[in-house]
Design a protein around this motif. Sequence first.
Motif, PDB file in Angstrom:
ATOM      1  N   ILE A   4       0.832  -1.199   0.000  1.00 51.05           N
ATOM      2  CA  ILE A   4       0.000   0.000   0.000  1.00 51.05           C
ATOM      3  C   ILE A   4       0.868   1.251   0.000  1.00 51.05           C
ATOM      4  N   TYR A  57      -3.660  -8.362  -3.619  1.00 50.40           N
ATOM      5  CA  TYR A  57      -2.825  -7.543  -4.503  1.00 50.40           C
ATOM      6  C   TYR A  57      -3.661  -6.499  -5.243  1.00 50.40           C
ATOM      7  N   SER A  60      -4.659  -3.867  -2.669  1.00 48.48           N
ATOM      8  CA  SER A  60      -3.565  -2.978  -2.268  1.00 48.48           C
ATOM      9  C   SER A  60      -3.269  -1.940  -3.340  1.00 48.48           C
ATOM     10  N   GLY A  64      -3.984   1.800  -2.283  1.00 46.61           N
ATOM     11  CA  GLY A  64      -2.745   2.575  -2.259  1.00 46.61           C
ATOM     12  C   GLY A  64      -2.730   3.721  -3.247  1.00 46.61           C
TER      13      GLY A  64
END
Length: 69
Positions: A4, A57, A60, A64
Amino acid sequence: MSLISIWNFFGRVFYGFVSETLLMRDQIPRPLMVTIVLVIATTGYLLIDFPFPGALYIASVAIGLLYHF
């Protein structure tokens, strides 16, 4: 957490540029941009709540990139 943080760095650089470009060129208002970002971030949080293989994934990246928009 590190994934992140990495995507957060790229999101700050990329979306600052994208936001200004869309505002000046296409006249897209900032409240609309914030709404779109919040919908995508919510999708990332839902991927964490209801996981499938590889969901962490994807989540994130979504969270992020859009964390400090």
